[in-house]
Scaffold this active site. Structure first.
Site, PDB file in Angstrom:
ATOM      1  N   GLY A   1      17.666  75.347  -2.288  1.00 42.68           N
ATOM      2  CA  GLY A   1      16.879  76.310  -3.064  1.00 42.68           C
ATOM      3  C   GLY A   1      17.538  76.483  -4.417  1.00 42.68           C
TER       4      GLY A   1
ATOM      5  N   GLU B   1      11.533  80.407  -9.261  1.00 42.47           N
ATOM      6  CA  GLU B   1      11.910  79.723 -10.533  1.00 42.47           C
ATOM      7  C   GLU B   1      13.328  80.099 -10.956  1.00 42.47           C
ATOM      8  OE1 GLU B   1       9.071  78.685 -13.377  1.00 42.47           O
ATOM      9  OE2 GLU B   1       7.428  78.712 -11.929  1.00 42.47           O
TER      10      GLU B   1
HETATM   11  N1  CAA Z   1      17.715  70.945 -19.286  1.00 43.23           N
HETATM   12  C1  CAA Z   1      18.127  69.688 -19.104  1.00 43.23           C
HETATM   13  N2  CAA Z   1      19.092  69.337 -18.223  1.00 43.23           N
HETATM   14  C2  CAA Z   1      19.639  70.333 -17.497  1.00 43.23           C
HETATM   15  C3  CAA Z   1      19.274  71.672 -17.634  1.00 43.23           C
HETATM   16  C4  CAA Z   1      18.252  71.969 -18.571  1.00 43.23           C
HETATM   17  N3  CAA Z   1      17.806  73.215 -18.751  1.00 43.23           N
HETATM   18  N4  CAA Z   1      19.996  72.427 -16.777  1.00 43.23           N
HETATM   19  C5  CAA Z   1      20.814  71.581 -16.127  1.00 43.23           C
HETATM   20  N5  CAA Z   1      20.585  70.315 -16.555  1.00 43.23           N
HETATM   21  C6  CAA Z   1      21.269  69.090 -16.152  1.00 43.23           C
HETATM   22  C7  CAA Z   1      22.733  69.113 -16.512  1.00 43.23           C
HETATM   23  O1  CAA Z   1      22.944  68.715 -17.839  1.00 43.23           O
HETATM   24  C8  CAA Z   1      23.305  68.142 -15.502  1.00 43.23           C
HETATM   25  O2  CAA Z   1      23.045  66.821 -15.901  1.00 43.23           O
HETATM   26  P1  CAA Z   1      24.247  65.861 -16.481  1.00 43.23           P
HETATM   27  O3  CAA Z   1      25.273  65.801 -15.405  1.00 43.23           O
HETATM   28  O4  CAA Z   1      23.552  64.583 -16.755  1.00 43.23           O
HETATM   29  O5  CAA Z   1      24.737  66.574 -17.715  1.00 43.23           O
HETATM   30  C9  CAA Z   1      22.424  68.371 -14.271  1.00 43.23           C
HETATM   31  O6  CAA Z   1      21.240  68.992 -14.722  1.00 43.23           O
HETATM   32  C10 CAA Z   1      23.081  69.250 -13.235  1.00 43.23           C
HETATM   33  O7  CAA Z   1      23.404  70.479 -13.877  1.00 43.23           O
HETATM   34  P2  CAA Z   1      24.631  71.359 -13.431  1.00 43.23           P
HETATM   35  O8  CAA Z   1      25.869  70.528 -13.398  1.00 43.23           O
HETATM   36  O9  CAA Z   1      24.621  72.581 -14.267  1.00 43.23           O
HETATM   37  O10 CAA Z   1      24.211  71.662 -11.902  1.00 43.23           O
HETATM   38  P3  CAA Z   1      24.582  72.880 -10.969  1.00 43.23           P
HETATM   39  O11 CAA Z   1      24.304  72.418  -9.603  1.00 43.23           O
HETATM   40  O12 CAA Z   1      25.914  73.441 -11.280  1.00 43.23           O
HETATM   41  O13 CAA Z   1      23.526  74.045 -11.386  1.00 43.23           O
HETATM   42  C11 CAA Z   1      21.353  75.045 -11.614  1.00 43.23           C
HETATM   43  C12 CAA Z   1      22.211  73.802 -11.716  1.00 43.23           C
HETATM   44  C13 CAA Z   1      21.101  75.584 -13.006  1.00 43.23           C
HETATM   45  C14 CAA Z   1      21.922  76.150 -10.751  1.00 43.23           C
HETATM   46  C15 CAA Z   1      20.052  74.495 -10.992  1.00 43.23           C
HETATM   47  O14 CAA Z   1      20.336  73.939  -9.720  1.00 43.23           O
HETATM   48  C16 CAA Z   1      18.955  75.515 -10.873  1.00 43.23           C
HETATM   49  O15 CAA Z   1      18.264  75.788 -11.856  1.00 43.23           O
HETATM   50  N6  CAA Z   1      18.720  76.093  -9.632  1.00 43.23           N
HETATM   51  C17 CAA Z   1      17.590  76.958  -9.421  1.00 43.23           C
HETATM   52  C18 CAA Z   1      16.433  76.155  -8.877  1.00 43.23           C
HETATM   53  C19 CAA Z   1      15.112  76.722  -9.275  1.00 43.23           C
HETATM   54  O16 CAA Z   1      14.935  77.328 -10.325  1.00 43.23           O
HETATM   55  N7  CAA Z   1      14.089  76.479  -8.431  1.00 43.23           N
HETATM   56  C20 CAA Z   1      12.777  76.851  -8.753  1.00 43.23           C
HETATM   57  C21 CAA Z   1      11.792  76.055  -7.919  1.00 43.23           C
HETATM   58  S1  CAA Z   1      10.158  76.055  -8.588  1.00 43.23           S
HETATM   59  C22 CAA Z   1       9.538  77.551  -8.277  1.00 43.23           C
HETATM   60  O17 CAA Z   1      10.217  78.426  -7.822  1.00 43.23           O
HETATM   61  C23 CAA Z   1       8.079  77.738  -8.651  1.00 43.23           C
HETATM   62  C24 CAA Z   1       7.532  79.029  -8.256  1.00 43.23           C
HETATM   63  O18 CAA Z   1       8.091  79.757  -7.491  1.00 43.23           O
HETATM   64  C25 CAA Z   1       6.283  79.496  -8.736  1.00 43.23           C
HETATM   65  P1  FAD Z   2      19.185  80.597  -1.704  1.00 46.30           P
HETATM   66  O1  FAD Z   2      19.437  79.544  -2.691  1.00 46.30           O
HETATM   67  O2  FAD Z   2      19.604  80.355  -0.297  1.00 46.30           O
HETATM   68  O3  FAD Z   2      19.815  81.942  -2.219  1.00 46.30           O
HETATM   69  C1  FAD Z   2      20.075  83.071  -1.359  1.00 46.30           C
HETATM   70  C2  FAD Z   2      20.801  84.133  -2.192  1.00 46.30           C
HETATM   71  O4  FAD Z   2      22.077  83.627  -2.624  1.00 46.30           O
HETATM   72  C3  FAD Z   2      20.038  84.517  -3.473  1.00 46.30           C
HETATM   73  O5  FAD Z   2      20.221  85.878  -3.744  1.00 46.30           O
HETATM   74  C4  FAD Z   2      20.735  83.671  -4.524  1.00 46.30           C
HETATM   75  O6  FAD Z   2      20.609  84.202  -5.832  1.00 46.30           O
HETATM   76  C5  FAD Z   2      22.170  83.703  -4.033  1.00 46.30           C
HETATM   77  N1  FAD Z   2      22.953  82.570  -4.542  1.00 46.30           N
HETATM   78  C6  FAD Z   2      22.801  81.254  -4.247  1.00 46.30           C
HETATM   79  N2  FAD Z   2      23.687  80.517  -4.928  1.00 46.30           N
HETATM   80  C7  FAD Z   2      24.419  81.387  -5.688  1.00 46.30           C
HETATM   81  C8  FAD Z   2      25.495  81.242  -6.615  1.00 46.30           C
HETATM   82  N3  FAD Z   2      25.988  80.047  -6.923  1.00 46.30           N
HETATM   83  N4  FAD Z   2      25.993  82.357  -7.191  1.00 46.30           N
HETATM   84  C9  FAD Z   2      25.484  83.572  -6.903  1.00 46.30           C
HETATM   85  N5  FAD Z   2      24.471  83.774  -6.028  1.00 46.30           N
HETATM   86  C10 FAD Z   2      23.946  82.693  -5.439  1.00 46.30           C
HETATM   87  N6  FAD Z   2       9.909  76.426  -4.959  1.00 46.30           N
HETATM   88  C11 FAD Z   2       9.320  75.309  -5.454  1.00 46.30           C
HETATM   89  O7  FAD Z   2       9.963  74.280  -5.594  1.00 46.30           O
HETATM   90  N7  FAD Z   2       8.011  75.328  -5.803  1.00 46.30           N
HETATM   91  C12 FAD Z   2       7.228  76.415  -5.666  1.00 46.30           C
HETATM   92  O8  FAD Z   2       6.048  76.387  -6.007  1.00 46.30           O
HETATM   93  C13 FAD Z   2       7.821  77.615  -5.142  1.00 46.30           C
HETATM   94  N8  FAD Z   2       7.078  78.727  -4.950  1.00 46.30           N
HETATM   95  C14 FAD Z   2       7.628  79.800  -4.287  1.00 46.30           C
HETATM   96  C15 FAD Z   2       6.818  80.869  -3.915  1.00 46.30           C
HETATM   97  C16 FAD Z   2       7.345  81.904  -3.150  1.00 46.30           C
HETATM   98  C17 FAD Z   2       6.464  83.036  -2.728  1.00 46.30           C
HETATM   99  C18 FAD Z   2       8.718  81.890  -2.776  1.00 46.30           C
HETATM  100  C19 FAD Z   2       9.317  82.979  -1.925  1.00 46.30           C
HETATM  101  C20 FAD Z   2       9.522  80.855  -3.188  1.00 46.30           C
HETATM  102  C21 FAD Z   2       8.987  79.804  -3.934  1.00 46.30           C
HETATM  103  N9  FAD Z   2       9.775  78.697  -4.276  1.00 46.30           N
HETATM  104  C22 FAD Z   2       9.191  77.564  -4.795  1.00 46.30           C
HETATM  105  C23 FAD Z   2      11.174  78.646  -3.869  1.00 46.30           C
HETATM  106  C24 FAD Z   2      12.088  79.461  -4.767  1.00 46.30           C
HETATM  107  O9  FAD Z   2      12.248  78.834  -6.003  1.00 46.30           O
HETATM  108  C25 FAD Z   2      13.411  79.625  -4.016  1.00 46.30           C
HETATM  109  O10 FAD Z   2      13.163  80.532  -2.952  1.00 46.30           O
HETATM  110  C26 FAD Z   2      14.520  80.127  -4.911  1.00 46.30           C
HETATM  111  O11 FAD Z   2      14.864  79.148  -5.868  1.00 46.30           O
HETATM  112  C27 FAD Z   2      15.771  80.534  -4.108  1.00 46.30           C
HETATM  113  O12 FAD Z   2      16.140  79.554  -3.192  1.00 46.30           O
HETATM  114  P2  FAD Z   2      16.427  79.968  -1.643  1.00 46.30           P
HETATM  115  O13 FAD Z   2      15.237  80.718  -1.170  1.00 46.30           O
HETATM  116  O14 FAD Z   2      16.805  78.745  -0.915  1.00 46.30           O
HETATM  117  O15 FAD Z   2      17.626  80.982  -1.706  1.00 46.30           O
END
Ligand code: CAA
Ligand code: FAD
Length: 380
Positions: A131, A363
Site C-alpha cells: 500500500g 493516494e
Molecule cells: N516523481 C518521479 N519519480 C519519483 C517520485 C515522483 N514524484 N517519487 C519517487 N520517485 C522515484 C524516485 O526517484 C525513485 O527512483 P530512482 O531510484 O530512479 O531515483 C523511486 O521512485 C523510488 O522512490 P523512493 O526511493 O523515494 O521510494 P520509497 O519506497 O522510499 O518511497 C513513496 C516512495 C513516496 C513512499 C511511495 O512508495 C509512495 O508514494 N507511496 C504511497 C503510495 C500511494 O500513494 N498509493 C496511492 C494508490 S492510488 C489511489 O489511492 C487512488 C485512489 O484512492 C482514488
Molecule cells: P499501509 O501502507 O499498511 O499503512 C497503514 C498505516 O501505517 C497508515 O497509517 C500509514 O500511513 C502508516 N505507515 C505506513 N508506512 C509508514 C511509514 N514509512 N512511516 C509512517 N507511517 C507509515 N489504491 C489504488 O491503487 N487504486 C485505487 O483506485 C485506490 N482506491 C482506494 C479507495 C479506497 C476507498 C481505499 C480505502 C483505498 C484505495 N486505494 C487505492 C488504496 C490506498 O491508496 C491505500 O489504502 C493507501 O495507499 C494505504 O495503503 P494501506 O492501506 O496498505 O496501508
C-alpha cells in the site's frame, strides 16, 4: 501576484456548482445508504466535459488547466464525494497518465473514449502487501516476447467493476526492484481477469471499490506505457497530480460542510437567539473559514505550479495533507454545530464527515505526504 480567477475559471466553477445542485444533490443520501454507483450522473459529467478536463481536445478532452480542474472538483465534492472520486481517478490518474506518457496508438484507442466519459478508467497500484510501501509490488508481468503474462492481486481499486480500462502496475524484473516495474493497460473481460466483491465502506459509499485478481492474463506488448521499467516512475509522476485532485476533493467536502453549518447556525435558535450569536459557535465558524481558505490557496498553488511547469510534488503533497486534515476537522465541527440533527442523514453533514476520512488515506496517507514533504525540505 494575482489572486483573481479569470472569467473562464468563474464560468467553469459556476457550471460545476449548478450541475452538482441540479444533478448530484437529488438521491445522494440514497446512493450513500445503498452503495449505488452514480452511473447516470457520471455519464452527464462526461457530456459536460468534466471527465477529461485537462485532456487535449484532439483526444476528446476539454483542454482546460489544472486550476479549472481544482475549481470543478471542489464544487462537485461539496455535494457528492463519491462522484468526485470517480472524476478524480479518471481525470488525473488515468487520462493524465495516458496523455503524458501513452503512445499515440494508446491515446487513440483508449484516451479518446476515457476523456469523454464514454468509458471510465481505474488506476491499480495498491496490493494486499504493497500500500504505502508501493515499491514492493508482487503482481508480476512476465515478458513472453510479444505479450506479458500478468498474475497477482490488486486491492481497493476505485471504479473496480465500473471501469473498462485499467492501468495496472506490475513487476517484470524483480532483481531490478522498482526499476523493473511496468505499467500496463488491461481491459475488462481479458481472459483470467476477475473482479472481487464490492467493499462495504464507511464513506464515499457510492463509489465502487473492489479487489482485482489476475490469473495468467495475456497483455499485448503494445499495452505497456513508456519504456521497459518505467512503471514505478509512471505511478509516482501520475500520483503527484492525482494528489491535487484528492486535495480538492477534501477542500470541497470541508467547504460543503461549512456552508451547511453556517446556514444552520443562522436559522437554529437556542437561549433566545440564533446559535451563530453564541461565541463558541461563531469561533468554530471562524476557524473553519480560515482553514478552508488556506486549503483552497494550497490547492490552487499546486495547480498553478502544474500549469506553469514548476515541480508540484511538494505543493501537491502539502495541499493534500492540509486539505484532508481540514476536511476532517471541519466536518466534525459541522456535525457539532447541527447538534442532534447533525447525527442524522437528512442534514448531509454526517455523510460528509464519513466521506472526509478517506482523503487522509488514499493516494498516499497523511504520513506518506509527510515523508514526501520532509524528504524534500531536508534535502534543500
Ligand atoms: N516523481 C518521479 N519519480 C519519483 C517520485 C515522483 N514524484 N517519487 C519517487 N520517485 C522515484 C524516485 O526517484 C525513485 O527512483 P530512482 O531510484 O530512479 O531515483 C523511486 O521512485 C523510488 O522512490 P523512493 O526511493 O523515494 O521510494 P520509497 O519506497 O522510499 O518511497 C513513496 C516512495 C513516496 C513512499 C511511495 O512508495 C509512495 O508514494 N507511496 C504511497 C503510495 C500511494 O500513494 N498509493 C496511492 C494508490 S492510488 C489511489 O489511492 C487512488 C485512489 O484512492 C482514488
Ligand atoms: P499501509 O501502507 O499498511 O499503512 C497503514 C498505516 O501505517 C497508515 O497509517 C500509514 O500511513 C502508516 N505507515 C505506513 N508506512 C509508514 C511509514 N514509512 N512511516 C509512517 N507511517 C507509515 N489504491 C489504488 O491503487 N487504486 C485505487 O483506485 C485506490 N482506491 C482506494 C479507495 C479506497 C476507498 C481505499 C480505502 C483505498 C484505495 N486505494 C487505492 C488504496 C490506498 O491508496 C491505500 O489504502 C493507501 O495507499 C494505504 O495503503 P494501506 O492501506 O496498505 O496501508
Amino acid at each position: 501576484m494575482d489572486f483573481k480567477l479569470t472569467e473562464e475559471h468563474l464560468m467553469i466553477q459556476q457550471a460545476a456548482r449548478d450541475f452538482a445542485q441540479a444533478e448530484l444533490l437529488q438521491g445522494v443520501i440514497e446512493r450513500d445508504e445503498k452503495q449505488i454507483f452514480p452511473a447516470e450522473q457520471i455519464k452527464k459529467m462526461g457530456e459536460l466535459g468534466f471527465m477529461g478536463m485537462m485532456v487535449d481536445p484532439k483526444y476528446g478532452g476539454s483542454g482546460l488547466d489544472t486550476v479549472s480542474y481544482v475549481l470543478a472538483m471542489e464544487e462537485i465534492s461539496k455535494i457528492d464525494a463519491s462522484a468526485s472520486v470517480v472524476m478524480s481517478v479518471n481525470n488525473s490518474l488515468v487520462c493524465w497518465g495516458l496523455q503524458a506518457f501513452g503512445s499515440e496508438e494508446q491515446k487513440q484507442k483508449y484516451l479518446t473514449r476515457l476523456a469523454t466519459g464514454e468509458i471510465i478508467g481505474a488506476f491499480c497500484l495498491s496490493e494486499p502487501e504493497a500500500g504505502s510501501d508501493a515499491t514492493s509490488q508482487k503482481t508480476s508481468a512476465i515478458d513472453m516476447g510479444d505479450h506479458y503474462l500478468v498474475n497477482g492481486t490488486k486491492n481497493w481499486i476505485t471504479n473496480g467493476s465500473t471501469a473498462d480500462v485499467y492501468l495496472v502496475i506490475a513487476q517484470t524484473h524483480a532483481d531490478k526492484k522498482h526499476k523493473g516495474i511496468n505499467a500496463l493497460i488491461l481491459e475488462k473481460g481479458m481472459p483470467g481477469f476477475e473482479i472481487g466483491p464490492k467493499e462495504q465502506k464507511l464513506g464515499i459509499r457510492g463509489s465502487d471499490t473492489h479487489s482485482l485478481m489476475f490469473n495468467d492474463v495475456k497483455v499485448p506488448k503494445e499495452n505497456r506505457i513508456g519504456e521497459d521499467g518505467f512503471g514505478f516512475k509512471f505511478a509516482m509522476k501520475t500520483l503527484a497530480g492525482g494528489r491535487i485532485g484528492i486535495a480538492s476533493q477534501a477542500l470541497g467536502i470541508a467547504a460543503g460542510a461549512y456552508e451547511l453549518a453556517l446556514k444552520y447556525s443562522k436559522e437554529r435558535k437556542a437561549f433566545g437567539t440564533e446559535i451563530c450569536n453564541h461565541q463558541a459557535i461563531a469561533f468554530k465558524l471562524a476557524d473553519m473559514h480560515v482553514a478552508i481558505e488556506a486549503a483552497r490557496h494550497l490547492c490552487l498553488k499546486a495547480a498553478w505550479d502544474k500549469d506553469n511547469g514548476n515541480n508540484y510534488d511538494i505543493s501537491g503533497a502539502m495541499a493534500k495533507l492540509f486539505a484532508s486534515q481540514t476536511a476532517m476537522d471541519t466536518t466534525i465541527e459541522a456535525v457539532q454545530i447541527h447538534g442532534g440533527n447533525g447525527y442524522v442523514k437528512e442534514y448531509h453533514v454526517e455523510r460528509l464527515m464519513r466521506d472526509a476520512k478517506i482523503t487522509q488515506i488514499y493516494e498516499g496517507t497523511s504520513e506518506i505526504q509527510k515523508i514526501v514533504i520532509s524528504r524534500a525540505i531536508i534535502a534543500q
